[in-house]
Motif scaffolding. Structure first.
Motif, mmCIF file in Angstrom:
data_model
loop_
_atom_site.group_PDB
_atom_site.id
_atom_site.type_symbol
_atom_site.label_atom_id
_atom_site.label_comp_id
_atom_site.label_asym_id
_atom_site.label_seq_id
_atom_site.Cartn_x
_atom_site.Cartn_y
_atom_site.Cartn_z
ATOM 1 N N ALA A 1 32.200 31.605 31.667
ATOM 2 C CA ALA A 1 32.766 30.364 32.205
ATOM 3 C C ALA A 1 31.754 29.235 32.152
ATOM 4 O O ALA A 1 32.089 28.100 31.796
ATOM 5 C CB ALA A 1 33.241 30.582 33.637
ATOM 6 N N LYS A 2 30.516 29.539 32.487
ATOM 7 C CA LYS A 2 29.459 28.513 32.458
ATOM 8 C C LYS A 2 29.149 28.091 31.021
ATOM 9 O O LYS A 2 28.988 26.902 30.736
ATOM 10 C CB LYS A 2 28.196 29.040 33.139
ATOM 11 N N GLU A 3 29.063 29.064 30.147
ATOM 12 C CA GLU A 3 28.721 28.764 28.758
ATOM 13 C C GLU A 3 29.791 27.907 28.078
ATOM 14 O O GLU A 3 29.481 26.936 27.397
ATOM 15 C CB GLU A 3 28.559 30.078 27.978
ATOM 16 N N LYS A 4 31.064 28.236 28.296
ATOM 17 C CA LYS A 4 32.155 27.517 27.632
ATOM 18 C C LYS A 4 32.762 26.428 28.509
ATOM 19 O O LYS A 4 33.715 25.779 28.108
ATOM 20 C CB LYS A 4 33.243 28.506 27.216
ATOM 21 N N GLN A 5 32.207 26.253 29.698
ATOM 22 C CA GLN A 5 32.701 25.283 30.669
ATOM 23 C C GLN A 5 34.212 25.460 30.907
ATOM 24 O O GLN A 5 35.002 24.536 30.811
ATOM 25 C CB GLN A 5 32.386 23.847 30.234
ATOM 26 N N LEU A 6 34.571 26.692 31.264
ATOM 27 C CA LEU A 6 35.967 27.055 31.499
ATOM 28 C C LEU A 6 36.402 26.701 32.911
ATOM 29 O O LEU A 6 35.669 26.898 33.877
ATOM 30 C CB LEU A 6 36.165 28.559 31.323
ATOM 31 N N THR A 7 37.610 26.212 32.984
ATOM 32 C CA THR A 7 38.287 26.007 34.259
ATOM 33 C C THR A 7 39.643 26.681 34.130
ATOM 34 O O THR A 7 40.393 26.408 33.190
ATOM 35 C CB THR A 7 38.474 24.519 34.584
ATOM 36 N N VAL A 8 39.932 27.569 35.066
ATOM 37 C CA VAL A 8 41.202 28.286 35.050
ATOM 38 C C VAL A 8 41.915 28.017 36.369
ATOM 39 O O VAL A 8 41.350 28.241 37.445
ATOM 40 C CB VAL A 8 40.990 29.807 34.861
#
Length: 178
Positions: free
Chosen positions: A110-117
Motif C-alpha cells: 500500500a505504501k509503495e503503490k500509494q493505494l487507498t481502498v
C-alpha cells in the motif's frame, strides 16, 4: 363371620380417607394450575430463546459489516494504524494470520503503490447464528485508487464472515472470499 371381623372392617373403613367432591375438585384444580404453569414456562422459554436468537442475528450482522470494512479498507498514509486497529476485532489464530499478512504484504504494498481502498457493504445476511457463534454473508464493493491509477476502480466481492462472541463482543474468527 364373627363380631370381631365386623369390628375390624368397620375400623378399616374409618381409617380410609373419605374423598368428597370438594376435595376432588381441589385436586383437579391444583393439577390444572400446575399444568398451565408448566405450559406458560415452556412458552416463555421458547419466546426468550427466539429473542436471544434475533438479537444474535442483528448483532452479528452489524459486527461482521463493521469489521469487514475495518479489515479491508485502508489509506496508504495510515495503513499501519488502521489495519492494526482492525486486528482488535479478530480472534484466535486468524488474528495472527491477519496481522502477519498486513505487516508482510498489505502495508508495504500500500505504501509503495500509494493505494487507498474504500469498502462499502452493499448487503448482509446471516447464514447461521447461535447466541455465541455466527456466520454472515457480505456483499462488498471495493473502490481502489493508486499513484499509478488515480481514477477509482470499483470491484464487487462476497465474503463469508465467521464470528465468535467473546466477552460480549462479536469477533471475527474467519473471513473467506466466496
Amino acid at each position: 363371620m364373627t363380631d370381631n371381623d365386623v369390628d375390624t372392617s368397620a375400623e378399616q373403613r374409618r381409617k380410609l380417607p373419605v374423598v368428597t367432591k370438594a376435595t376432588a375438585l381441589k385436586v383437579v384444580t391444583a393439577l390444572v394450575i400446575v399444568a398451565l404453569a408448566v405450559a406458560v414456562g415452556f412458552l416463555w422459554y421458547g419466546h426468550r430463546q427466539d429473542q436471544l436468537a434475533e438479537q444474535a442475528r442483528s448483532e452479528a450482522v452489524d459486527a461482521a459489516s463493521r469489521q469487514a470494512v475495518a479489515m479491508l479498507a485502508y489509506d496508504f498514509a495510515n495503513v499501519d494504524s488502521q489495519l492494526a486497529a482492525a486486528a482488535d476485532g479478530i480472534t484466535g489464530s486468524f488474528r495472527d494470520d491477519y496481522t502477519a499478512l498486513v505487516e508482510e504484504t498489505i502495508a508495504p504494498g500500500a505504501k509503495e503503490k500509494q493505494l487507498t481502498v474504500q469498502v462499502t457493504v452493499q448487503a448482509a445476511a446471516p447464514v447461521s447464528t447461535t447466541p455465541t457463534e455466527a456466520v454472515v454473508l457480505l456483499y462488498l464493493n471495493q473502490t481502489t485508487t493508486s499513484a499509478e491509477a488515480p481514477d477509482a476502480r470499483t470491484s464487487g466481492s462476497r465474503v463469508r464472515v465467521s464470528l465468535q462472541k467473546v466477552d460480549d463482543r462479536w469477533l471475527v474468527d474467519q473471513l473467506t472470499p466466496v
